[in-house]
Design an enzyme around this catalytic site. Structure first.
Site, PDB file in Angstrom:
ATOM      1  N   CYS A  90       1.148   3.212  -4.075  1.00  0.00           N
ATOM      2  CA  CYS A  90       2.257   2.837  -3.207  1.00  0.00           C
ATOM      3  C   CYS A  90       2.027   3.311  -1.775  1.00  0.00           C
ATOM      4  O   CYS A  90       1.902   4.505  -1.510  1.00  0.00           O
ATOM      5  CB  CYS A  90       3.564   3.428  -3.743  1.00  0.00           C
ATOM      6  SG  CYS A  90       4.944   3.218  -2.611  1.00  0.00           S
TER       7      CYS A  90
ATOM      8  N   SER B  65      -6.997   2.752   0.088  1.00  0.00           N
ATOM      9  CA  SER B  65      -6.136   3.561  -0.785  1.00  0.00           C
ATOM     10  C   SER B  65      -6.872   4.691  -1.494  1.00  0.00           C
ATOM     11  O   SER B  65      -6.221   5.571  -2.051  1.00  0.00           O
ATOM     12  CB  SER B  65      -5.478   2.674  -1.822  1.00  0.00           C
ATOM     13  OG  SER B  65      -4.749   1.667  -1.174  1.00  0.00           O
TER      14      SER B  65
ATOM     15  N   HIS C  23       8.261  -0.422  -4.594  1.00  0.00           N
ATOM     16  CA  HIS C  23       8.087   0.271  -5.862  1.00  0.00           C
ATOM     17  C   HIS C  23       9.343   1.001  -6.295  1.00  0.00           C
ATOM     18  O   HIS C  23       9.332   1.702  -7.301  1.00  0.00           O
ATOM     19  CB  HIS C  23       6.933   1.284  -5.749  1.00  0.00           C
ATOM     20  CG  HIS C  23       5.590   0.635  -5.621  1.00  0.00           C
ATOM     21  ND1 HIS C  23       5.015   0.343  -4.399  1.00  0.00           N
ATOM     22  CD2 HIS C  23       4.707   0.217  -6.565  1.00  0.00           C
ATOM     23  CE1 HIS C  23       3.837  -0.215  -4.596  1.00  0.00           C
ATOM     24  NE2 HIS C  23       3.615  -0.307  -5.905  1.00  0.00           N
TER      25      HIS C  23
END
Lengths: 645, 367
Positions: free
Chosen positions: A380, A324, A367
């Site tokens: 996300c 991420s 989310h």
């Protein structure tokens, strides 16, 4: 000479004649002189010379120069040299060699096979009278024993050599490297070395060898008929090596090593204002002292066969999916390319369908509708699947390359890996296959083909911190001459300046600040009182469960080797960053859980050492007004480095 | 056809046999210098030297077939190539012992400074082949030769290769002297040389200064060159009148020098073959030089005569300096003993020089 006949004669060059005659006479004279000298040496001096040759007792004895020291940023020694004792034997000087060997082995404790070592040296083409090293780094009792029994050990001598000593053991082992005995391959390439010399083999010791080594000296020693030294006839002093001052801060390095203790992984801290490496840790490490004077094969085997690869410098050689942390790159690329703006909203329901299969978000329940800021803060996946789709892999790759992914950083250490920044061209070249749109989804969340080194990610964090300047990471501040002055300094090197809009930069920084400080942020453990830390967590997947990229919720129950690696990149303070860090904990599990406390510890120590300066002179220390998040812009002059490092 | 007959009739057997004898002595000495003991294999150095000698002989015979006067045309191009190679050494050179001297061609390490000697001789002879004005060359006419000499000298000094630089200067001086200078020029050049000396001292590397100092005063000598000279003298002196015999030298076994198969090969030879051997070797060189001078005197054209002198000068200066150094008469400078020292480039370059000498002798009547 009749002129008329001159042309008819054999000698058409009468003008040269007299001078050739003079030349010939001179030549005969010189060669005559040489012959007289030979007569003098070979007839008149013959007896003296023969005697000298028979008792040729003048030995040249090389004395290695003390190797230069290595200091940290504040001039605290990290590496020095200490005397060590080795036993040598000159077989030619021992009238009864086998007897001498037997006695010698007795004193040495029998685990050194002297005869084999002599045979091996002869095999390698040892010139006569060249001593053979039979035992290294003798302990004190053995030194005393050999010294006391010198008379019954003709040809055996004790050598005092300066041995390399790493004051903090494994500290920064991959950076400092190690020294070892010069190999035959080295000898062919480097004629300035002799058998048995020490040479830097790895890391700084290897890279800065020409500075650290110095000039060996020597002695002309007269020895008696059994090879005992009588006196030193002449001595040529050695020139000690120059010392190297690192950009590494010992305190910070120690803190980082303690924080990573017991884990496998890597941490690297950079000064975003010049690319200096402030700390570099790769775990597990090795003990460089082990190599000092010829590594014992058992030790070597243990290091080589260790499944955790202690010799590998994970900071530059470990390539992992960035996970991420890559979403920051997606954001910058999207904002700059205009495929995305601050208000772009996507809906995350826990996954998306694409090309007939489902791509999950790490949060099973999704989310909901989410905008860019929160998508970064909460990391996300679905949001960035969309961002990636709109950008396409090639635009992403273009921005990735700008930030240094897929290329070596150029740090002065051996075997740096470039990692992979995939693109359609890359895939065509590598796999002869076209790029599939679905693959872009994996790339967007830092999985799939993407692979980065911790140093590359630290550089990435530093670039966001400094507004897009890519400095070449450096770890040597200067080389110190023997007079204590600076023999060589290393100014910052700008590799690339990436143009990022200030408002985009500010936006990304704010989001990264909320990763640490905001609600729902994934790196709360990296918070520091009074200092705004910006960060992004990431997960490098080890085993993607086939068919879905869901990460196990109950990782703690998983065997460790299947757990994901935990990433965290961070920089601080947000307003005028002084440090940028990338940290990876192998099998640390999902998200920043394992890395955040480590980064926190390093940051905390750093700001104890360097209390952050107020951003502007007008603001006093106790001024409580919130600081505006302005893009930090550096002067164009890269040499204008931060004074107080 | 006619040419063939003359090639055979005029073939210079003297030079040929001396070249063979010197190469043979060289081979034995290289063998000795690299000898490790009765049960040890022969060093590959010896085999390589044999290959160089064979290649050199072929080169010598090929060069001999060509009319040397064609060289006048090619002198400048050849010189440019040699200088280019010297520059190439700087760029892609292969360094050994702190000096860059070789270009690695894979099978062969070319040492351009060996070619430079031939090139400088050629280019100087080309320049001086004109008859000088009455009274000899003036100072103004010395400018071009000075530049032609200066470029390669600067380049080999950069390697650093003091020995070759010295040889280049000495052969040029020899050629200038033989081709005729007026007395004013001679005095001017001598004064200039004296002025340059302190400058040279300034530009010398510390170890080179040390060598000079130690030569004047051996006691001030550090380790290194003084030790080498002492060991070299011991080797030569202990050889005595008749020598210790082939492969019986003890000094050579000591490996007191890294250059004992090149620069100090004479010491190895003199130890094993004694004064008799040394004088034989010097005798061979003397005959070779005398023969060269004789050819120079009996050649009809100025170009050939000067070329012969230039080739002789290469041999003479190298022999004088190399043996002078080994016997402690001169400070240590790295110079090979022609045809005897180990080394492909030096053996082949020297053989080419000898081929040229033979070529001159064959054609000294053709006009």
């Amino acid at each position: 000479m009749a002129k008329f006949h001159a042309k008819r004669q054999n000698r058409p060059v009468p003008k040269l004649e007299p001078r050739i005659a003079i030349l010939t006479a001179a030549i005969i004279t010189v060669l005559g002189l040489v012959s007289v000298r030979l007569y003098y040496l070979q007839v008149m001096q013959h007896h003296q010379m023969s005697e000298l040759a028979d008792r040729n007792r003048i030995r040249l004895h090389r004395v290695p120069a003390p190797r230069g020291l290595v200091f940290d940023l504040r001039h605290r020694p990290l590496v020095d040299t200490q005397p060590t004792f080795d036993a040598e034997i000159v077989p030619e000087d021992s009238p009864n060699l086998s007897e001498t060997i037997e006695r010698l082995e007795g004193y040495l404790g029998g685990d050194d096979h002297v005869a084999d070592k002599i045979a091996a040296a002869d095999e390698e083409g040892r010139p006569p009278y060249e001593p053979v090293l039979v035992a290294e780094r003798l302990d004190w009792p053995k030194v005393v024993a050999l010294e006391a029994h010198q008379l019954e050990l003709p040809g055996v001598s004790l050598e005092i050599t300066p041995g390399r000593h790493y004051l903090y053991g494994r500290l920064a082992a991959h950076l400092l490297g190690y020294v070892g005995e010069v190999s035959r391959e080295d000898l062919i390439k480097q004629t300035a070395y002799h058998m048995g010399d020490e040479i830097g083999k790895f890391g700084l010791e290897r890279g800065w060898e020409p500075f650290l080594r110095g000039q060996p000296g020597g002695q002309e020693v007269e020895v008696d008929a059994v090879g005992r030294r009588l006196r030193v006839l002449r001595e040529m002093p050695d020139t000690p090596g120059e010392s190297v001052v690192l950009t590494i801060d010992l305190d910070l390095q120690q803190t980082a090593e303690q924080a990573l203790q017991g884990k496998n992984g890597a941490l690297v801290a950079l000064d975003p204002n010049n690319g200096d490496i402030l700390a570099m840790v790769s775990y597990p490490a090795f003990d460089p002292d082990v190599f000092g004077a010829g590594v014992k094969s058992a030790d070597w085997r243990a290091l080589m066969s260790n499944a955790d690869h202690p010799l590998q410098n994970r900071v530059i050689q470990g390539t992992y999916p960035p996970g991420s942390t890559f979403k920051v790159l997606d954001s910058i690329a999207g904002l700059q390319e205009g495929t995305l703006n601050e208000d772009t909203v996507y809906t995350c329901g826990g996954g998306i369908w694409f090309g007939g299969r489902e791509y999950h978000c790490w949060r099973k329940h999704g989310h909901g509708s989410i905008a860019l800021h929160n998508a970064i803060v909460r990391s996300c996946d679905v949001y960035f699947y969309n961002v990636g789709q709109h950008l396409g892999v090639d635009r992403l790759a273009h921005w990735g390359n700008l930030f240094g992914f897929g290329n070596k950083t150029g740090v002065d250490l051996d075997n740096e890996k470039a990692g992979v920044m995939p693109s359609s061209a890359w895939k065509q070249k590598r796999y002869h296959e076209r790029w599939y749109a679905a693959e872009t989804l994996s790339v967007a969340i830092g999985q799939g083909y993407v692979a980065v080194t911790p140093l590359q990610l630290a550089q990435f964090a530093a670039m966001i911190a400094n507004g897009g300047i890519r400095y070449r990471p450096q770890f040597v501040k200067e080389v110190e001459g023997l007079d204590g002055g600076v023999a060589r300094s290393y100014p910052p090197i700008v590799e690339q300046r990436v143009d990022i809009g200030p408002e985009n930069l500010a936006f990304v920084r704010n989001a990264m600040a909320d990763v640490v400080n905001g609600a729902g942020g994934t790196a709360h453990k990296a918070q520091l009182p009074g200092i705004t830390v910006c960060a992004k967590t990431g997960t490098a997947q080890v085993v993607g469960n086939k068919g879905s990229l869901v990460a196990g919720e109950d990782e703690d129950k998983m065997p460790e080797k299947y757990r994901d690696h935990a990433w965290l990149i961070a920089f601080a303070p947000k307003e005028h960053p002084q440090i940028a860090i990338a940290c990876l904990v192998e099998h640390g599990g999902h998200g920043g859980a394992a890395s955040a406390p480590i980064v926190h510890a390093v940051m905390q120590r750093f700001f104890e050492l360097h209390p952050p300066a107020p951003p502007t002179p007008e603001l006093t220390e106790d001024d409580e007004t919130p600081r505006p998040a302005i893009a930090h812009v550096l002067e164009d002059d890269p040499t204008d480095a931060v004074e107080e490092r | 056809m006619a040419l063939d007959r003359r090639l055979v009739v005029r073939f210079d057997w003297t030079i040929f046999w001396i070249v063979l004898a010197l190469a043979g002595i060289g081979l034995l000495s290289v063998m000795s210098a690299s000898y490790r003991g009765p049960h040890k294999p022969i060093d590959p150095l010896v085999v390589r030297q044999l290959i160089w000698i064979a290649a050199g002989l072929v080169a010598m015979l090929v060069v001999m077939l060509f009319d040397y006067r064609a060289l006048a045309t090619y002198a400048y191009p050849f010189y440019v190539i040699a200088v280019a190679l010297l520059i190439a050494v700087e760029v892609i050179g292969h360094s050994t012992g702190g000096s860059r001297r070789w270009i690695n061609l894979g099978f062969f390490h070319l040492e351009p400074s060996e070619l430079a000697k031939l090139a400088v001789v050629l280019v100087m002879v080309r320049y001086f082949r004109e008859e000088p004005p009455k009274g000899g060359w003036s100072l103004r006419q010395m400018i071009i030769p000075a530049v032609l000499l200066g470029v390669p000298v600067a380049l080999v000094l950069k390697q650093p290769d003091l020995g070759t630089a010295l040889i280049l200067i000495l052969i040029t001086v020899t050629l200038v002297f033989v081709s005729g200078l007026n007395s004013r020029t001679m005095i001017a050049l001598a004064v200039a040389a004296l002025c340059v000396m302190p400058l040279g001292w300034h530009y010398m590397k510390p170890y080179q200064r040390q060598r000079l100092v130690s030569f004047v005063n051996p006691q001030a000598d550090p380790l290194g060159s003084g030790y080498h000279i002492i060991q070299s003298e011991i080797a030569i002196g202990s050889g005595g009148p008749w020598g210790k015999g082939f492969l019986k030298g003890t000094q050579a076994r000591l490996n007191f020098l890294p250059e004992q198969s090149t620069d100090f090969i004479f010491a190895v030879f003199a130890e094993e073959f004694g004064l008799a051997g040394s004088l034989l070797l010097i005798g061979l060189y003397t005959i070779l030089i005398a023969r060269g001078a004789w050819i120079a005197r009996h050649t009809r054209d100025r170009f050939g005569a000067l070329l012969a002198i230039g080739l002789v000068a290469i041999v003479f200066w190298q022999v004088a300096i190399n043996i002078g150094m080994a016997t402690g008469l001169l400070p240590v400078v790295g110079i090979t003993l022609p045809l005897v020292s180990y080394g492909g480039s030096s053996v082949i370059a020297m053989m080419i020089a000898m081929g040229l000498l033979i070529s001159i002798n064959i054609r000294r009547y053709f006009f």
